[in-house]
Design a protein around this motif. Structure first.
Motif, PDB file in Angstrom:
ATOM      1  N   ARG A  75      -4.647   6.917  -2.703  1.00 46.40           N
ATOM      2  CA  ARG A  75      -3.831   5.710  -2.740  1.00 46.40           C
ATOM      3  C   ARG A  75      -3.043   5.714  -4.046  1.00 46.40           C
ATOM      4  O   ARG A  75      -3.597   5.979  -5.106  1.00 46.40           O
ATOM      5  CB  ARG A  75      -4.741   4.483  -2.676  1.00 46.40           C
TER       6      ARG A  75
ATOM      7  N   LEU B 189       0.841  -1.205   0.000  1.00 48.08           N
ATOM      8  CA  LEU B 189       0.000   0.000   0.000  1.00 48.08           C
ATOM      9  C   LEU B 189       0.875   1.254   0.000  1.00 48.08           C
ATOM     10  O   LEU B 189       1.877   1.317   0.718  1.00 48.08           O
ATOM     11  CB  LEU B 189      -0.863   0.031   1.256  1.00 48.08           C
TER      12      LEU B 189
ATOM     13  N   GLY C  58      -5.969   7.074   4.913  1.00 45.55           N
ATOM     14  CA  GLY C  58      -5.884   6.212   3.736  1.00 45.55           C
ATOM     15  C   GLY C  58      -6.691   4.938   3.919  1.00 45.55           C
ATOM     16  O   GLY C  58      -7.453   4.540   3.028  1.00 45.55           O
TER      17      GLY C  58
ATOM     18  N   PHE D  27       0.120   5.398   0.313  1.00 45.05           N
ATOM     19  CA  PHE D  27      -0.769   6.554   0.386  1.00 45.05           C
ATOM     20  C   PHE D  27       0.048   7.815   0.163  1.00 45.05           C
ATOM     21  O   PHE D  27       1.255   7.830   0.426  1.00 45.05           O
ATOM     22  CB  PHE D  27      -1.447   6.637   1.758  1.00 45.05           C
TER      23      PHE D  27
END
Lengths: 502, 229
Positions: B52, B8, B45, B10
């Motif tokens: 994102r 991930l 996020g 952000f």
């Protein structure tokens, strides 16, 4: 919404350009009008702003009984119908006014303020309060700690002025000067009521005369172009000077003063300013009550009805349009929309807008039959930028503070409007609606161009009564007009404050 | 695994924050780290507010990478502005049942019960301005309770309270977590608070570190964490 406004503005502009007499040539009378417009605006702006400095300084330093009332009174000239204010000013400064009476007592002649002095006097009356509020905001923005520090360091009054106050003034004054200059340049009603004749005709008054008396569309169009050039130049000045914003509130109380002295001067300044502002307003009420008896006739009722219709329509248009534009502009990247809206209406002033519409309508319909809708549309355009400026910060704030909370709870569509946006907008919306209604109610601008001979709004009726020297009847109309204007403003403003807010 | 962050990333402005780890269901995770390291950005996020730039997010097995904020199985408590000041305590909680405030009798009873559970049984008609800071936090917790989302995110909602009151609120959160068996991720500046969590992640240098058992981490902190502490 923005497209409608742009269509209105550019449509009028194109109409004016296409109808103007080519090649464009200005006669000596036209040049005199340009000179008068610029000169009275410069003098009025200088006087208003320079006189506002000591008033703002005194107000920032002194707490006294009635200070809150005086602060409210400083906001009043903004929604006081121009023609009513002129009436009040004449009651004090006119040939048969209080000032002349006093001069007569000591054996001096009476004064006649019609023409240049009257126009400047009225403009100072309108704009001294505005300039005072703008400059007072500057004073309030100086942190109290700086004054505390300067007291500890033993600054003299001059040191303090030089180190703390001059830098602030240098930031605030240019914007205030240009703003007042523009307001004076586009203030048709004042010049209509107090000016006139070859020596005291502004460009807008010349447009009015060309359309109304000579029915010379070509010349009116040329003059409208001149006005566009003048206000376009002023708009560029304003954009470069930084537009001051009258927050309308948050001026709070006076700060603490450590150094003694100056009390006498401050008291004198505050009392003089208060008398200058309040005496004409008092005269309106006193003379109006006497005049009420004779004027409850059918003309008053018809004028009131016409004014209310125009006000309802223009307020609806202005506020509706402002909500549309504000919700676009509130998204962070579209802040320029506010400037675009204001600048368009600034450059193509309501009066030029009216001239353009007159030219557009003339070949198809009788312009005098269209007085009501045209005046309503132009009045709406006049107050639209103001409404946008009031609504945008409120919208931005609610989105910034509660947008994520609302979204995370699934508040969307109608529920979001009902539970989140409406509670946040109700107060500024009430203020904007009240202001828009009061401005439209008191407007004496394009209606003068379009009104049929046998029909009028309240301000126009009052102007005609004054022109016919029916001063008692005019005083009665003035009181009705003020009551309705302030009543509408207060009703909407208070209405917006009812209940709980976001 | 309750919360799974797969590569991930952000972002806010030019700042980027990466996370690549999993948190078991029902666990609590404390995020610590210097100001501006991205702790709030990470929660924002996860909740679907911040942008994102890559990777995937799964909560309780469901891919919620592109889900709208209101459709994610989580409740985020913000640093401030958790309550609408123009709505009563009851209405603020009721928004958790129906965002249009259309409640049947059973739902109304549920709201009343939630307020009783956070020890505000007689406060339902009050407005936030008439409640103390601690009581306001309780109202927000009552709404989190009633929403029954399996993941609770706290972005320092109790930071304006005194230390005693803050611990009281965290204890209340623990009670709720015990009842609903939800997963908890919270931001904190206090090592004491962080020690109460099952896991701790140190947020620094543009990444949210892999969660480590709190006890182990504080017994033998790595150099960067030691410097921060």
């Amino acid at each position: 919404m923005l497209a409608c406004l742009a269509l209105l503005v550019f449509g009028s502009l194109i109409a004016v350009i296409s109808r103007a007499d080519w090649p464009i040539a200005l006669g000596p009378g036209d040049w005199a009008a340009v000179r008068f417009t610029l000169l009275q605006s410069v003098i009025s702006a200088l006087l208003s702003v320079v006189l506002a400095i000591p008033v703002a300084r005194a107000l920032s330093r002194r707490q006294f009984f009635g200070r809150g009332f005086l602060m409210v009174a400083l906001g009043a000239p903004f929604i006081l119908p121009v023609i009513v204010a002129v009436f009040g000013l004449l009651a004090i400064w006119g040939r048969s006014g209080l000032f002349s009476d006093v001069l007569g007592l000591v054996g001096l002649g009476r004064v006649d303020i019609y023409g240049f002095p009257g126009v400047v006097l009225a403009h100072v009356f309108f704009n001294l309060p505005l300039a005072t509020r703008l400059i007072l905001q500057g004073w309030v923005s100086i942190p109290a700690e700086h004054f505390r520090l300067s007291a500890q360091l033993g600054f003299s009054a001059w040191d303090e002025f030089r180190c703390l106050e001059i830098p602030m003034l240098r930031q605030v004054i240019p914007g205030a000067l240009v703003l007042v200059f523009i307001l004076c340049m586009t203030s048709f009603a004042t010049v209509l009521a107090l000016g006139g004749g070859p020596k005291a005709t502004s460009v807008e008054l010349a447009i009015y005369a060309a359309l109304r008396f000579d029915f010379d569309l070509g010349r009116a169009a040329v003059l409208a172009l001149v006005q566009v050039i003048l206000s376009g130049g002023a708009a560029i000045l304003l954009l470069s000077a930084g537009r001051p914003v009258d927050l309308g509130q948050g001026l709070g109380g006076a700060r603490r003063v450590w150094r003694q002295g100056g009390r006498g001067i401050d008291s004198f300044v505050i009392c003089t300013a208060a008398l200058f502002l309040l005496m004409p307003m008092g005269a309106i009420v006193l003379r109006g009550v006497g005049g009420l008896v004779g004027i409850l006739d059918v003309r008053l009722m018809e004028a009131l009805w016409m004014s209310l219709q125009i006000t309802a329509l223009s307020t609806l248009l202005a506020v509706g349009g402002a909500i549309g534009i504000a919700s676009l502009a509130a998204r962070s990247s579209r802040g320029w929309l506010i400037e675009v809206t204001s600048t368009m209406v600034l450059v193509v002033s309501p009066f030029v807008l009216g001239t353009g519409l007159f030219i557009i309508i003339n070949p198809w319909l009788d312009p005098f039959a269209m007085a009501l809708p045209v005046t309503a549309v132009v009045n709406a355009a006049l107050s639209l930028p103001f409404c946008v400026r009031v609504l945008v910060p409120a919208l931005q704030q609610v989105e910034r503070n509660y947008g994520r909370l609302g979204t995370s709870l699934g508040l969307s569509g109608w529920d979001r409007t009902r539970l989140m946006l409406w509670p946040a907008l109700r107060r500024p919306l009430g203020f904007a609606t009240g202001l828009s209604a009061a401005l439209s109610m008191g407007d004496l601008g394009v209606i003068a161009l379009f009104a049929p001979v046998d029909g009028a709004t309240l301000p126009l009726l009052m102007y005609r009564l004054m022109g016919a020297y029916q001063m008692d009847a005019a005083a009665g109309v003035a009181l009705v007009l003020v009551a309705v204007s302030f009543g509408l403003f207060a009703a909407f403003d208070r209405g917006g404050q009812l209940g709980r807010h976001l | 695994m309750a919360v799974t962050c797969e590569n991930l990333i952000f972002g806010r402005g030019t700042f980027r924050l990466a996370a690549d780890w999993s948190l078991p269901s029902g666990a609590s995770l404390a995020l610590i780290g210097p100001s501006g390291a991205g702790k709030s950005l990470f929660l924002g996020g996860l909740a679907g507010f911040d942008v994102r730039h890559g990777g995937q997010l799964r909560i309780d097995g469901a891919d919620v990478t592109d889900a709208a904020p209101q459709d994610r199985p989580l409740t985020l408590m913000f640093q401030d502005h958790n309550l609408f000041p123009h709505l009563s305590a009851f209405q603020n909680v009721a928004l958790g049942v129906d965002p249009g405030l259309r409640l049947n009798d059973a739902a109304k009873a549920e709201v009343t019960a939630a307020l009783a559970q956070v020890e505000l049984p007689d406060m339902s008609a009050r407005y936030p301005s008439e409640l103390s800071g601690g009581q306001q936090s309780r109202v927000a917790l009552a709404r989190a309770l009633i929403r029954r989302r399996p993941l609770l995110l706290l972005d320092e909602p109790f930071s304006a309270l005194g230390p005693g009151l803050r611990r009281e609120m965290l204890a209340l959160v623990e009670t709720i977590r015990g009842q609903q068996n939800c997963t908890l991720i919270f931001v904190t500046h206090s090592p004491e608070d962080a020690k109460t969590a099952d896991f701790v992640s140190f947020v620094h240098d543009g990444s949210v570190a892999k969660p480590v058992a709190a006890q182990a981490l504080f017994d033998d902190p790595p150099a960067t964490l030691q410097e921060y502490l």
